[in-house]
Motif scaffolding. Sequence first.
Motif, PDB file in Angstrom:
ATOM      1  N   ALA A   1       0.843  -1.198   0.000  1.00 54.95           N
ATOM      2  CA  ALA A   1       0.000   0.000   0.000  1.00 54.95           C
ATOM      3  C   ALA A   1       0.879   1.249   0.000  1.00 54.95           C
ATOM      4  O   ALA A   1       1.932   1.283   0.648  1.00 54.95           O
TER       5      ALA A   1
ATOM      6  N   PRO B   1      -2.038   8.648  -2.274  1.00 52.43           N
ATOM      7  CA  PRO B   1      -2.268   8.351  -3.690  1.00 52.43           C
ATOM      8  C   PRO B   1      -1.153   8.951  -4.538  1.00 52.43           C
ATOM      9  O   PRO B   1      -0.679  10.056  -4.276  1.00 52.43           O
TER      10      PRO B   1
ATOM     11  N   ASP C   1      -3.175   3.557  -5.510  1.00 52.09           N
ATOM     12  CA  ASP C   1      -3.086   3.435  -4.059  1.00 52.09           C
ATOM     13  C   ASP C   1      -2.144   2.309  -3.636  1.00 52.09           C
ATOM     14  O   ASP C   1      -1.776   2.215  -2.471  1.00 52.09           O
ATOM     15  N   THR C   2      -1.782   1.431  -4.581  1.00 52.96           N
ATOM     16  CA  THR C   2      -0.868   0.328  -4.300  1.00 52.96           C
ATOM     17  C   THR C   2       0.167   0.250  -5.416  1.00 52.96           C
ATOM     18  O   THR C   2      -0.015   0.811  -6.501  1.00 52.96           O
TER      19      THR C   2
ATOM     20  N   GLU D   1       4.408  13.123  -2.600  1.00 55.44           N
ATOM     21  CA  GLU D   1       2.985  13.359  -2.405  1.00 55.44           C
ATOM     22  C   GLU D   1       2.547  14.607  -3.171  1.00 55.44           C
ATOM     23  O   GLU D   1       3.179  15.654  -3.099  1.00 55.44           O
TER      24      GLU D   1
END
Length: 223
Positions: free
Chosen positions: A81, A85, A94-95, A188
């Motif tokens: 994970a 996002p 998301d992964t 991010e």
Amino acid sequence: ADVNPGTGEVFAVGGYAPSTATNVTEKWSALIFNNGFELGGLCFWNNTADVYYFVTNPGASIVAGVTDTGNHTDDGSTVIALPFPYQLYDTVFDTVSVGSNGHLTFGVVYDSFNPSCIPVASTSYVIAPYWTDQCTTSCWFTTCSGCGIFTSTSGTAPHRIFNIEYRTVYAGSGALGIPLNYEVRLFEGQVGFEVIYGLINPFTPSPPRNLSVGVERDAGATH
């Protein structure tokens, strides 16, 4: 900046920034071949059409991973994970699958030990920091002590950095194994990422292997 193999230079891969990098292929050739590699093929992919580019950024170092992803295998991937996002090309994920052969795959996984030059037909949405035949466990009569893929998260939201550190050996590189250490950093809220090379040791595999480095959406896309 000139390439200085083995010193941990960063090759930053960013999106939507001025495409000022020059001699990209030559720099990668210097990184690989000046350091003694004689692989079957060096496959560098520069995504100029998508405004992705590679530049040098000397002085950075790997942020040590503290969380073991559980990837201790030969020619295998582990789904993990993401702490936030992350968008690669036109899709948010998301992964991600971390692969023992040096790929980071958000789409369709391809765990081949000898991938073709990018674009690889059987995969999609891939960052390939060092895609060639490696192990994150002991394999092919080669010991891999302390190997694996490890992660950490730096900073605070909404400006976190997800660090994915690879500690591998070349498959079949002798009883003690020839180690590699490199890292991908995801940012991010950004489409850019960084690849950091901490330890790139020479090895001449037999039979030869391809080495693919780059980023791809899918085989049918314009990269």
